[in-house]
Design an enzyme around this catalytic site. Structure first.
Site: not given
Length: 634
Positions: A2, A291, A365-366
């Site tokens: 948030c 991507v 993610s990494g």
């Protein structure tokens, strides 16, 4: 996940700022599109925008006030062990009215006070108001995954998830020239400073307690790193690997806690591939995204991501970006930052998050693995520097050659020349100055030349050197090895570049990004390991590769390390050229009175020339700053 903001008025005059709470809500609305709430009581106001991930029911909307009406909380983040904490509280007779982690956090605070923070596993920024004694408690997570900025004067205390919220609440818009000087070097403003004088960032692992006009700062968590103890670690290497696997499996499982589907970013590198491999065992049909830049093979890693997706049978999507695509996302990305932030890979993260955010709210993610296990080029350079030998000496002695040859980040050969030149320069410096040289994008004297002469004294002064010294504290030790550099990266690069990047770009698109490598138990273990477990002559991230090599395609194990970058130079020379000419025009620069117009002109004209490869990041940093200036300061 948030956004939050708030006001604590110390005087009657200061209470007028409470009327600006709706404006602050608008400034952070993108961080939580699912719900918005404003709370006011006497001299305190709290704002919350919600992205519903856990307990999406309206009962869990915030600000959340407990049944007795005394305590009210706003929370940005996720607490992964909230169910276990809730069970313990239930056994103690606590009754819950929602299924949210927010209520668990509040009830834990009521029973244990500020010490409760140490029991939380997750990431967060929070504020808890006690109506009985008019106090406000604010805290930030261990590593700074969730942002929080604040401002204090004699009349009021203001805070928010983003600088834009504080600007909406009326903080003075006075540029901090020392921060600008550091920004020109680093491409970001490191905490606790911000680009505005008087506005500070709450440091990771810190808390604030506000009452009766006083603000008390406390440190509730410190990075558990001791250079001497790590170098003396006696745990056998094979047992280190076993422990690492156990911790990472647990960290991934924790970050799959959600009431909405969870996907994974798959870059084609070791770090995200390991996370994907583990997560796919627990989430059948895991959706993964990568991507790529089909027009620029040097920057495109989709082929490696494809190998992992195939091996683990994930539902894989490739988001392929051209120069036109980058331009289409440019203004959305620039508009999502309320403080200058010029890590150019943010543009790709924004484009990817925009695509993913259409159907997901949570992604893995990494991030953090490079800083834990030595994955950056500067880590390998430091290893070779400390090891010495004929190779390091030869590179240093050939500095004159590297200086003459073309250098850029746009091809393998020119990038290698650039790296050799920076290595040669670093061999002449102390560990502290060498790290700063390798962590920055331009030298101090180059950044200084960009500033108007009459502003240079205000930028480089005692404050600048004090800030720089604090950022290099990990390197101010008698015992120096690679772990000191990793510690410095954890506090500088990760906390001020990598984590703000994924938070800002993700939240701009309603996406929460979680990294298992940031689990504090895993971090503690990693910093207890000797440097030899992370880098040796065989390669980087040694223990991570050895522990998980059986789970990865062979092609990933033998590939060269490649950072996550975008084809910036070509973009600036083509689709971005109009914006360059507009925001860096002679008339605007001279009227602004901040930058040296002749230096800016040289940079502006260099982008289509051969030396552009070494200037692209400098130009991008100026471009991002100018867009921010026009929006917030002009």
């Amino acid at each position: 996940m948030c956004g939050l903001a708030g006001v604590y008025a110390f005087t009657q005059t200061g209470s007028s700022v409470l009327d600006l709470l709706p404006a602050a809500a608008v400034a952070i609305a993108h961080r939580g599109p699912d719900a918005e709430g404003i709370f006011r009581h006497k001299q305190v106001g709290l704002v919350h925008s919600r992205l519903s991930v856990i307990a999406p029911s309206v009962l869990a909307n915030q600000p959340f006030t407990e049944a007795n009406g005394r305590y009210t909380i706003i929370l940005n983040g996720e607490i992964f062990n909230y169910q276990k904490l809730k069970q313990v509280l239930n056994e103690k007779g606590v009754h819950f009215t929602t299924a949210s982690d927010t209520e668990v956090v509040l009830q834990l605070y009521l029973r244990e006070g500020q010490e409760f923070l140490k029991k939380l596993r997750g990431f967060f920024a929070l504020a808890i108001y006690d109506a009985a004694d008019s106090s406000l408690f604010i805290a930030r997570d261990r590593f700074g995954e969730k942002p929080l900025l604040y401002y204090k004067d004699a009349e009021k205390f203001l805070f928010g998830s983003e600088l834009g919220a504080l600007i909406a609440l009326g903080v003075p818009r006075e540029l901090d020239y020392t921060s600008l000087y550091q920004y020109l070097q680093l491409t970001y403003v490191p905490a606790p400073a911000s680009i505005l004088a008087g506005v500070k960032k709450l440091l990771p692992g810190h808390s604030l307690y506000i009452k009766n006009g006083r603000v008390v700062t406390s440190v509730w968590y410190r990075l558990p790193y001791d250079a001497v103890k790590a170098s003396q670690n006696q745990l056998p290497y094979n047992q280190q690997q076993v422990k690492l696997k156990q911790l990472l499996y647990k960290a991934v499982a924790d970050r799959l806690v959600s009431d909405v589907p969870v996907g994974a970013f798959l870059s084609g590198g070791i770090d995200s591939s390991i996370v994907t491999a583990i997560a796919s065992e627990q989430v059948p049909g895991l959706q993964t995204f990568s991507v790529g830049f089909p027009d620029h093979p040097f920057f495109d890693e989709t082929a490696y991501a494809r190998l992992v997706a195939k091996k683990y049978n994930t539902r894989h999507t490739e988001v392929l970006l051209t120069a036109n695509d980058l331009y289409d996302n440019l203004f959305g990305m620039l508009g999502s930052i309320s403080e200058p932030f010029a890590d150019s890979s943010a543009l790709a993260v924004y484009a990817l998050s925009r695509h993913v955010g259409q159907s997901f709210k949570v992604f893995l993610s990494g991030d953090g693995a490079d800083e834990l296990f030595g994955g950056y080029n500067k880590h390998l350079a430091e290893f070779r520097m400390l090891k010495g030998g004929v190779g390091a000496t030869a590179v240093s002695q050939l500095e004159y050659l590297w200086k003459l040859l073309p250098k850029s980040r746009n091809s393998f050969v020119s990038n290698k020349v650039r790296q050799l030149h920076r290595f040669a320069e670093g061999t002449r410096l102390s560990p502290q100055e060498r790290y700063w040289h390798w962590a920055t994008w331009q030298h101090e004297n180059e950044a200084m030349q960009l500033l108007e002469p009459n502003l240079r004294a205000a930028a480089s002064n005692r404050l600048y050197f004090a800030r720089k010294s604090r950022l290099l504290d990990c390197l101010n030790k008698n015992h120096h090895d690679l772990n000191n550099v990793l510690c410095a990266d954890w506090q500088l690069v990760l906390a001020n570049d990598m984590l703000p990047k994924i938070d800002l770009m993700g939240m701009a698109n309603g996406l929460e990004i979680r990294s298992p490598y940031l689990d504090h138990r895993l971090v503690k273990f990693a910093f207890s390991l000797p440097a030899s477990s992370k880098i040796n002559k065989a390669g980087q991230k040694r223990i991570l590769v050895d522990a998980f090599k059986e789970m990865l395609p062979h092609e990933l194990l033998i590939r060269r390390k490649k950072g996550f970058e975008v084809p910036l130079q070509e973009f600036l020379a083509t689709k971005g050229q109009e914006l360059v000419q507009e925001l860096l025009s002679d008339n605007l620069i001279k009227a602004q009175g901040i930058f040296n117009s002749e230096e800016v002109k040289l940079l502006r004209n260099s982008i289509t020339q051969k030396q552009a490869g070494t200037h692209q990041t400098k130009l991008w940093s100026l471009l991002v700053f100018q867009y921010w200036w026009q929006k917030y300061m002009a």
